[in-house]
Every structure is written in structure tokens, then in C-alpha cells.
Design a protein around this motif. Sequence first.
Motif, mmCIF file in Angstrom:
data_model
loop_
_atom_site.group_PDB
_atom_site.id
_atom_site.type_symbol
_atom_site.label_atom_id
_atom_site.label_comp_id
_atom_site.label_asym_id
_atom_site.label_seq_id
_atom_site.Cartn_x
_atom_site.Cartn_y
_atom_site.Cartn_z
ATOM 1 N N GLU A 291 0.998 -1.060 0.016
ATOM 2 C CA GLU A 291 0.090 0.018 -0.090
ATOM 3 C C GLU A 291 0.797 1.216 0.008
ATOM 4 O O GLU A 291 1.745 1.338 0.727
ATOM 5 N N LYS A 292 0.402 2.323 -0.911
ATOM 6 C CA LYS A 292 1.075 3.427 -0.661
ATOM 7 C C LYS A 292 0.041 4.520 -0.300
ATOM 8 O O LYS A 292 -1.060 4.856 -1.111
ATOM 9 N N GLN A 293 0.106 5.133 1.103
ATOM 10 C CA GLN A 293 -0.880 6.345 1.246
ATOM 11 C C GLN A 293 -2.221 6.086 1.263
ATOM 12 O O GLN A 293 -2.919 6.432 0.677
ATOM 13 N N GLY A 294 -2.384 4.547 1.742
ATOM 14 C CA GLY A 294 -3.782 4.157 1.885
ATOM 15 C C GLY A 294 -4.121 3.837 0.308
ATOM 16 O O GLY A 294 -5.407 2.901 0.227
ATOM 17 N N GLN A 295 -3.520 3.813 -0.671
ATOM 18 C CA GLN A 295 -3.843 3.032 -2.029
ATOM 19 C C GLN A 295 -3.399 1.779 -2.052
ATOM 20 O O GLN A 295 -2.095 1.667 -1.877
#
Length: 194
Positions: A141-145
Motif C-alpha cells: 500500500e502507498k498512502q492508503g492506496q
Amino acid sequence: MNGQPAKPAYQQRQQERRQRLAAAQKAQPKVGQALIWILVLVVGMLAGAGLLWYRSARPMADLTRLDGVLEQVAVQRASSRTEPYTLRFTLAGQPEPLEVYLGQSEELAADYRRLLHVGDSVRVYYNRESAPDRAQVYQLEKQGQVLLSYDHTRTENQVGAVAFGLLGLLPIALLLANRHVRTALKPYFRRRTA
């Protein structure tokens, strides 16, 4: 007319069976060696299927969660065009790199190149495999994505397990369907069971 009576049909069939059995016994050592290699192949394929199924059955609660900042990130491919793309990254404070196999998709590799950069904050769910330098990344995940989902990884492992299982059983099915192989194996198994 020849003057000799023709052989009865049952004697001709018996003679043909004896000839087939003699040919099978002559070929028996070769069949035994081939069987050993086929069994090694089958066991290897079924072991691979078992490993992939084991990976797919791992619940997310058992995975290690790691939050960190990307220190190194690269999407690379070995020199061969048939090799899969690999996402390889290292988080700050973690000495071992983590890898995700992306397959043959050039578009997927380009997406990861575009989305991940050094300095990005990410969350990784992974499991350390038996080898100390290998980790199976299940979710990224990257910043919630969610870039790589747990469900997708799990499904890929299940599909791989089924494929390896079927490929492992295919040689056995093909061999047992062949009448000549069954004829050659009869004396081999009779001797083993006697």
C-alpha cells in the motif's frame, strides 16, 4: 494346400501375448529408469503445488506488517525477454530487500515505475519464507492506496497450485492410458508385489 493344419486361433493369440510379454520384459529396465524420472518430476510438481496452496491459505493476521519509507526501488527484468519483471525495494532501516514478481506485463511494470519512488511512505504485508533472504509480499500500500492486494496474491497462488497439481498428475494419466506402458509395467509390479 499346404498339408499342415492351421493353428487354432487361441494358440495364435497366446503366442502373440507371449511375444508382447517378452518384449515388455526386455524393455523393463528402460521403463524402470523412465518411471523414476517421471516420479521425480511428478513429486516436484506436486510439492510446488503444495507450497503455493500453503501460501494461499495463510491468513492476513499471520503476516508481518511493516510501515516505512522507500530507500531503494527498482522494476527490473533479467536479460532474457522471457524472464518476468520484478519489483525490488528496500525500506529504510530494513537490510533485506523485498521482491514482488510482476509477470510478463510491461504495462504493470510501467505502472509500478510510475507509482513508486524513493522517499514514498508504504505499508507492506509479507511473510518471511524459510530462506532468510526470501520474503513473500502479499500486499503493498502507498498512502492508503492498495497497489498489490492480498486477495490478488492469494488468488494467483491458488491458480498456480491448481496448475502445478494438474501438470503433476498429467504424466501419470498419460502413462496409465497407454496400453504398451501398462503391458510393460505388469511384470515390474508383479515382481514388486510378489
